[in-house]
Design a protein around this motif. Structure first.
Motif, PDB file in Angstrom:
ATOM      1  N   VAL A  66       0.760  -1.216   0.002  1.00 49.46           N
ATOM      2  CA  VAL A  66      -0.004   0.094   0.210  1.00 49.46           C
ATOM      3  C   VAL A  66       0.852   1.183  -0.119  1.00 49.46           C
ATOM      4  N   LYS A  67       1.955   1.259   1.002  1.00 50.29           N
ATOM      5  CA  LYS A  67       2.912   2.295   1.029  1.00 50.29           C
ATOM      6  C   LYS A  67       3.538   2.672  -0.578  1.00 50.29           C
ATOM      7  N   GLU A  68       3.791   1.457  -1.101  1.00 50.93           N
ATOM      8  CA  GLU A  68       4.503   1.712  -2.383  1.00 50.93           C
ATOM      9  C   GLU A  68       3.602   1.737  -3.675  1.00 50.93           C
ATOM     10  N   GLY A  69       2.180   1.844  -3.396  1.00 54.74           N
ATOM     11  CA  GLY A  69       1.368   1.864  -4.404  1.00 54.74           C
ATOM     12  C   GLY A  69       1.000   0.880  -5.140  1.00 54.74           C
ATOM     13  N   ILE A  70       1.220  -0.292  -4.598  1.00 58.52           N
ATOM     14  CA  ILE A  70       1.285  -1.706  -5.348  1.00 58.52           C
ATOM     15  C   ILE A  70      -0.057  -2.196  -4.849  1.00 58.52           C
ATOM     16  N   PRO A  71      -1.083  -2.713  -5.746  1.00 56.82           N
ATOM     17  CA  PRO A  71      -2.360  -3.055  -5.152  1.00 56.82           C
ATOM     18  C   PRO A  71      -2.608  -4.692  -4.962  1.00 56.82           C
ATOM     19  N   LEU A  72      -1.667  -4.776  -3.700  1.00 57.16           N
ATOM     20  CA  LEU A  72      -2.016  -6.304  -3.364  1.00 57.16           C
ATOM     21  C   LEU A  72      -2.773  -6.326  -2.132  1.00 57.16           C
ATOM     22  N   ILE A  73      -3.723  -7.460  -2.188  1.00 55.54           N
ATOM     23  CA  ILE A  73      -4.709  -7.734  -1.059  1.00 55.54           C
ATOM     24  C   ILE A  73      -4.730  -8.938  -0.507  1.00 55.54           C
ATOM     25  N   ASP A  74      -4.766  -9.003   0.818  1.00 50.86           N
ATOM     26  CA  ASP A  74      -4.807 -10.215   1.697  1.00 50.86           C
ATOM     27  C   ASP A  74      -6.513 -10.554   1.572  1.00 50.86           C
ATOM     28  N   VAL A  75      -6.805 -11.779   1.032  1.00 52.47           N
ATOM     29  CA  VAL A  75      -8.282 -12.495   1.272  1.00 52.47           C
ATOM     30  C   VAL A  75      -8.422 -13.309   2.104  1.00 52.47           C
ATOM     31  N   ALA A  76      -7.384 -14.220   2.730  1.00 52.16           N
ATOM     32  CA  ALA A  76      -7.494 -14.928   3.733  1.00 52.16           C
ATOM     33  C   ALA A  76      -6.239 -14.927   4.725  1.00 52.16           C
ATOM     34  N   ALA A  77      -6.619 -15.542   5.845  1.00 49.66           N
ATOM     35  CA  ALA A  77      -5.510 -15.797   6.771  1.00 49.66           C
ATOM     36  C   ALA A  77      -5.593 -17.115   7.423  1.00 49.66           C
ATOM     37  N   ILE A  78      -4.607 -18.037   6.630  1.00 54.35           N
ATOM     38  CA  ILE A  78      -4.843 -19.347   7.055  1.00 54.35           C
ATOM     39  C   ILE A  78      -4.317 -19.619   8.304  1.00 54.35           C
ATOM     40  N   PHE A  79      -2.916 -19.117   8.924  1.00 51.43           N
ATOM     41  CA  PHE A  79      -2.525 -19.102  10.031  1.00 51.43           C
ATOM     42  C   PHE A  79      -3.104 -17.664  10.951  1.00 51.43           C
ATOM     43  N   GLN A  80      -3.844 -18.270  12.002  1.00 50.53           N
ATOM     44  CA  GLN A  80      -4.225 -17.068  13.118  1.00 50.53           C
ATOM     45  C   GLN A  80      -3.068 -16.512  13.818  1.00 50.53           C
ATOM     46  N   LYS A  81      -1.936 -17.379  14.055  1.00 48.90           N
ATOM     47  CA  LYS A  81      -0.871 -16.900  14.807  1.00 48.90           C
ATOM     48  C   LYS A  81       0.423 -17.249  13.766  1.00 48.90           C
ATOM     49  N   ASP A  82       1.313 -16.205  14.013  1.00 51.76           N
ATOM     50  CA  ASP A  82       2.510 -16.587  13.287  1.00 51.76           C
ATOM     51  C   ASP A  82       3.200 -17.408  13.883  1.00 51.76           C
ATOM     52  N   PRO A  83       3.906 -18.195  13.353  1.00 53.64           N
ATOM     53  CA  PRO A  83       4.755 -19.384  13.978  1.00 53.64           C
ATOM     54  C   PRO A  83       6.137 -18.847  14.488  1.00 53.64           C
ATOM     55  N   GLN A  84       6.540 -17.667  14.417  1.00 49.06           N
ATOM     56  CA  GLN A  84       7.784 -17.041  14.828  1.00 49.06           C
ATOM     57  C   GLN A  84       7.934 -17.296  16.355  1.00 49.06           C
ATOM     58  N   VAL A  85       9.031 -17.883  16.824  1.00 49.22           N
ATOM     59  CA  VAL A  85       9.503 -18.153  18.099  1.00 49.22           C
ATOM     60  C   VAL A  85      10.648 -17.600  18.315  1.00 49.22           C
ATOM     61  N   LEU A  86      11.182 -17.577  19.667  1.00 48.43           N
ATOM     62  CA  LEU A  86      12.657 -17.304  20.154  1.00 48.43           C
ATOM     63  C   LEU A  86      12.591 -18.380  20.999  1.00 48.43           C
ATOM     64  N   LEU A  87      14.077 -18.940  20.928  1.00 58.62           N
ATOM     65  CA  LEU A  87      14.277 -20.248  21.613  1.00 58.62           C
ATOM     66  C   LEU A  87      15.320 -20.151  22.675  1.00 58.62           C
ATOM     67  N   ALA A  88      15.484 -20.672  23.767  1.00 62.46           N
ATOM     68  CA  ALA A  88      16.279 -20.711  24.674  1.00 62.46           C
ATOM     69  C   ALA A  88      17.063 -21.889  25.211  1.00 62.46           C
ATOM     70  N   HIS A  89      17.910 -21.932  25.986  1.00 62.06           N
ATOM     71  CA  HIS A  89      18.513 -23.097  26.467  1.00 62.06           C
ATOM     72  C   HIS A  89      17.503 -23.644  27.699  1.00 62.06           C
ATOM     73  N   PRO A  90      17.372 -25.092  28.085  1.00 59.57           N
ATOM     74  CA  PRO A  90      16.425 -25.417  28.981  1.00 59.57           C
ATOM     75  C   PRO A  90      17.028 -25.181  30.537  1.00 59.57           C
ATOM     76  N   ASP A  91      18.180 -24.789  30.719  1.00 58.30           N
ATOM     77  CA  ASP A  91      18.774 -24.715  31.880  1.00 58.30           C
ATOM     78  C   ASP A  91      19.329 -23.625  32.270  1.00 58.30           C
ATOM     79  N   GLN A  92      18.605 -22.575  31.790  1.00 50.17           N
ATOM     80  CA  GLN A  92      19.334 -21.324  32.303  1.00 50.17           C
ATOM     81  C   GLN A  92      18.373 -20.123  32.935  1.00 50.17           C
ATOM     82  N   GLY A  93      17.377 -20.742  33.489  1.00 44.67           N
ATOM     83  CA  GLY A  93      16.397 -20.026  34.413  1.00 44.67           C
ATOM     84  C   GLY A  93      15.457 -19.170  33.572  1.00 44.67           C
ATOM     85  N   ILE A  94      15.377 -19.185  32.225  1.00 46.31           N
ATOM     86  CA  ILE A  94      14.451 -18.771  31.380  1.00 46.31           C
ATOM     87  C   ILE A  94      13.260 -19.418  31.167  1.00 46.31           C
TER      88      ILE A  94
END
Length: 338
Positions: free
Chosen positions: A97-125
């Motif tokens: 939209v900002k660039e003036g390109i007419p692209l449109i989302d018509v459905a969202a298959i994923f309700q949640k973005d699967p992006q995660v952050l990972l940490a070591h299991p023994d560091q109190g996180i």
């Protein structure tokens, strides 16, 4: 002409008509293409399912999936009219939209973005906020300018000094217990456990406030304006494909995935499907009772406001041009859930 000859001519005509009917299809299929954003994987499974089990054909479509990957330019092909649909993202369409390109989302298959952050299991996180205690966070440039900026705005302790470039190699993270690493819920945790022998702590950004839609069905304004019926049929068939992939026999779809991406394994596919279900990636929020693919104005606006907050999008952007809800939230496919 005698009655007998008339009868024989009539029978012959019927035979020719029947033969023609058998040799001709009941209808002509509309040919469309869908470009994915990466190599074939379970996260694309519903689209492959709709090809494999004939759902697209049932909706009068002949669909070709154009696989994404490191050298693919499927978004550019959509803009150029070389593919009809693309696996876009809300941020990408806001940029359009900002660039003036007419692209449109018509459905969202994923309700949640699967992006995660990972940490070591023994560091109190134990919580997402605890990640701020770590010395390093390996992430890509896109994450650094989006969700990391959001993290700095909404949690105490995150600083630019933590940023380390992520090269899609988990070895630096595995070797450094005082670090975190970006990943995809359905892939990096699986690979790290295989390599390191321990399961990382997993923090889904979507469950901690950074929650855009993901795995979109994106098309052009021209398609919406001139072939709205095709758009609706593609959306509906894809939704049914996702229900069948998650809850039905998905072997044929997985075979197609492995054909397109020979490095994909059955173990990775099984893990990915399990995590999509466990975390409600496809089915959560409005999708639970209104169907897969559902989008709402409120959620789209919430993500836009978050991007304005961190300076990624201007406050006066007409972000509503980036999507339409007219094709979704109609309960399509709910009866297929077993």
């Amino acid at each position: 002409m005698t009655n007998a000859r008339i009868f024989k001519s009539f029978v012959a005509a019927l035979s020719l008509t029947g033969a023609a009917a058998v040799s001709m299809p009941a209808y002509a299929l509309d040919e469309v293409t869908y470009g994915t954003n990466w190599l074939a994987q379970a996260e694309h499974g519903g689209f492959y399912q709709a090809v494999a089990d004939g759902t697209y054909e049932k909706y009068g479509l002949k669909v070709t999936i154009v696989q994404g990957g490191p050298q693919a330019a499927n978004r550019s092909l959509l803009i150029a009219g070389k593919v009809d649909f693309y696996m876009g993202s809300p941020l990408g369409e806001m940029d359009a939209v900002k660039e003036g390109i007419p692209l449109i989302d018509v459905a969202a298959i994923f309700q949640k973005d699967p992006q995660v952050l990972l940490a070591h299991p023994d560091q109190g996180i134990e919580t997402f906020a605890d990640l701020a205690k770590l010395e390093s966070i390996f992430m890509g440039k896109d994450g650094y300018v989006t969700y990391f900026e959001w993290m700095k705005k909404n949690f105490e302790g995150f600083t630019d000094a933590q940023y380390k470039p992520y090269t899609f190699n988990p070895a630096p993270f595995i070797a450094d217990p005082k670090s975190a690493q970006q990943g995809y819920l359905t892939s990096e945790p699986y690979e790290i456990e295989k390599q390191a022998g321990w399961a990382p702590k997993v923090f889904l950004l979507a469950d901690n406030g950074y929650n855009p839609y993901s795995t979109m069905i994106t098309t052009t304004a021209t398609m919406v304006e001139t072939k709205s019926d095709v758009v609706q049929r593609f959306v509906d068939a894809s939704i049914e494909g996702w229900y069948n992939y998650l809850y039905g026999d998905n072997k044929a779809a997985n075979d197609l995935i492995k054909k397109d991406n020979p490095e994909m394994t059955d173990g990775q596919i099984e893990y990915s499907i399990a995590k999509m279900k466990e975390y409600g990636i496809v089915e959560s929020a409005e999708a639970l009772d209104k169907g897969i693919g559902c989008m709402t104005d409120d959620k789209y606006k919430a993500f836009f406001d978050a991007m304005v907050q961190i300076g990624v999008q201007p406050a006066d952007l007409d972000y509503k041009k980036a999507y339409t809800t007219q094709y979704v939230c109609k309960g399509v496919g709910l009866a297929l859930k077993k």
